[in-house]
Design an enzyme around this catalytic site. Sequence first.
Site, mmCIF file in Angstrom:
data_model
loop_
_atom_site.group_PDB
_atom_site.id
_atom_site.type_symbol
_atom_site.label_atom_id
_atom_site.label_comp_id
_atom_site.label_asym_id
_atom_site.label_seq_id
_atom_site.Cartn_x
_atom_site.Cartn_y
_atom_site.Cartn_z
ATOM 1 N N HIS A 15 -1.473 -0.297 -13.524
ATOM 2 C CA HIS A 15 -0.748 -1.416 -12.919
ATOM 3 C C HIS A 15 -0.101 -2.287 -14.000
ATOM 4 O O HIS A 15 -0.010 -3.499 -13.879
ATOM 5 C CB HIS A 15 -1.698 -2.259 -12.062
ATOM 6 C CG HIS A 15 -1.074 -2.795 -10.817
ATOM 7 N ND1 HIS A 15 -1.364 -2.311 -9.575
ATOM 8 C CD2 HIS A 15 -0.177 -3.795 -10.610
ATOM 9 C CE1 HIS A 15 -0.696 -2.985 -8.649
ATOM 10 N NE2 HIS A 15 0.037 -3.892 -9.264
ATOM 11 N N TYR B 237 1.512 -1.237 0.099
ATOM 12 C CA TYR B 237 0.279 -2.021 0.054
ATOM 13 C C TYR B 237 -0.252 -2.121 1.475
ATOM 14 O O TYR B 237 0.525 -2.261 2.434
ATOM 15 C CB TYR B 237 0.531 -3.433 -0.478
ATOM 16 C CG TYR B 237 0.672 -3.562 -1.963
ATOM 17 C CD1 TYR B 237 -0.317 -3.109 -2.831
ATOM 18 C CD2 TYR B 237 1.799 -4.167 -2.516
ATOM 19 C CE1 TYR B 237 -0.189 -3.258 -4.205
ATOM 20 C CE2 TYR B 237 1.933 -4.321 -3.891
ATOM 21 C CZ TYR B 237 0.939 -3.857 -4.724
ATOM 22 O OH TYR B 237 1.060 -4.006 -6.083
ATOM 23 N N SER C 1 9.210 -1.523 -3.657
ATOM 24 C CA SER C 1 7.899 -2.140 -3.446
ATOM 25 C C SER C 1 7.787 -2.788 -2.075
ATOM 26 O O SER C 1 8.763 -3.315 -1.534
ATOM 27 C CB SER C 1 7.660 -3.199 -4.530
ATOM 28 O OG SER C 1 6.496 -3.950 -4.259
ATOM 29 N N LYS D 42 -0.939 6.026 -6.576
ATOM 30 C CA LYS D 42 -0.630 5.359 -7.836
ATOM 31 C C LYS D 42 -1.836 4.518 -8.254
ATOM 32 O O LYS D 42 -2.279 3.646 -7.508
ATOM 33 C CB LYS D 42 0.595 4.461 -7.658
ATOM 34 C CG LYS D 42 0.985 3.637 -8.875
ATOM 35 C CD LYS D 42 2.244 2.837 -8.586
ATOM 36 C CE LYS D 42 2.631 1.966 -9.770
ATOM 37 N NZ LYS D 42 1.712 0.816 -9.942
ATOM 38 N N THR E 30 -0.445 2.566 -3.428
ATOM 39 C CA THR E 30 -1.118 1.947 -4.571
ATOM 40 C C THR E 30 -2.599 1.828 -4.259
ATOM 41 O O THR E 30 -2.983 1.225 -3.255
ATOM 42 C CB THR E 30 -0.518 0.565 -4.870
ATOM 43 O OG1 THR E 30 0.839 0.739 -5.322
ATOM 44 C CG2 THR E 30 -1.311 -0.153 -5.948
#
Length: 346
Positions: free
Chosen positions: A239, A132, A106, A215, A157
């Site tokens: 999520h 992100y 992440s 995603k 994402t």
Amino acid sequence: MGPINLSDYERLAKERIEPEAWDYYAGGSEDEVTLRENRAAFERIQLRPRMLVNVSTCEVQTEILCDQINLPVMIAPTALHMLAHTEGECATARAAGRAGTIMVASTTSTRTLEEIAAAGQETNARLWFQLYVHTYKQAEQLVQRAIAAGYRAIVLTIDAPRLGTRERDLRNQFRIPDKNIANIPEEERADTFVSLTWESLTWLRSLTTLPILVKGVMTAEDAILATAAGVDGIIVSNHGGRQLDGVPATIEVLAEVVEAVSGQCDVYLDGGIRRGTDVLKALALGAKAVFIGRPVLWGLAVNGEEGVLDVLEILRRELEHAMALSGHPTLASLNRSLLRFPRHSF
């Protein structure tokens, strides 16, 4: 006796993790309807086993973006692993390599993406990087760092133009400690995100030749747009029930997305996987593989790298057992004929 299933790991992990951190990991948004549905929907699906099939050997290996992995279960991107264990994402990466599967690191990891990559190299882990986009400049730097560190794919994402209302965190006044945000310098941190559009995939593609996955797809309409944009994979995800509350469970929309994609790219699923039979059901509905998030954190909290490895091994063993008992010795043999649905759904 040690933990024998993922629920055992959940119970033990809750005893070891600080209550505020537990709520951060475990909670969903608002009334947590979607969080609960991610589990309940799996439980409503029944299996239709076939008999007198030679299941003396059941094969669970599969190929993901030209990588052979030992089981169709991968590690989803989750934040702040050091709230569960001092080695954080480095322990998780080593476990992924030992299990022979893929870990998605992440952006909000507590170890730098370079540290995670170095740890993964110790066990030949295959790593993807989840992105992100707080600012385009920052995102470009992260992608370049991921490329340099040897990550094999970028997972964008797309379901977080802003964060969901996570009321457990509000009640706890939970704040992520600055020391736990490893990949973004303090002066560049922000609570907001760029409002991405489908055209943003053109920008991302200009940065890298690595495979790009999105995603957060939950509808056929978005699946069609994603394939038109040339993505290499779609992850059906809500999520973990942490964004918009009241959306369906991911397993309930999986078939819709698979049908819309029509074989143009692989489709994966996360959300609610707790048993090998859950994996079986998702694969029968057309998922190429699944991702697990919270169970990895439970394993990490209970026994570090060994705990994560055991969580993956439990699912591998349960999946292989379920395939044998259902009369399906190969992943290729799985299809919707294995499943029985309640009349009101799917």
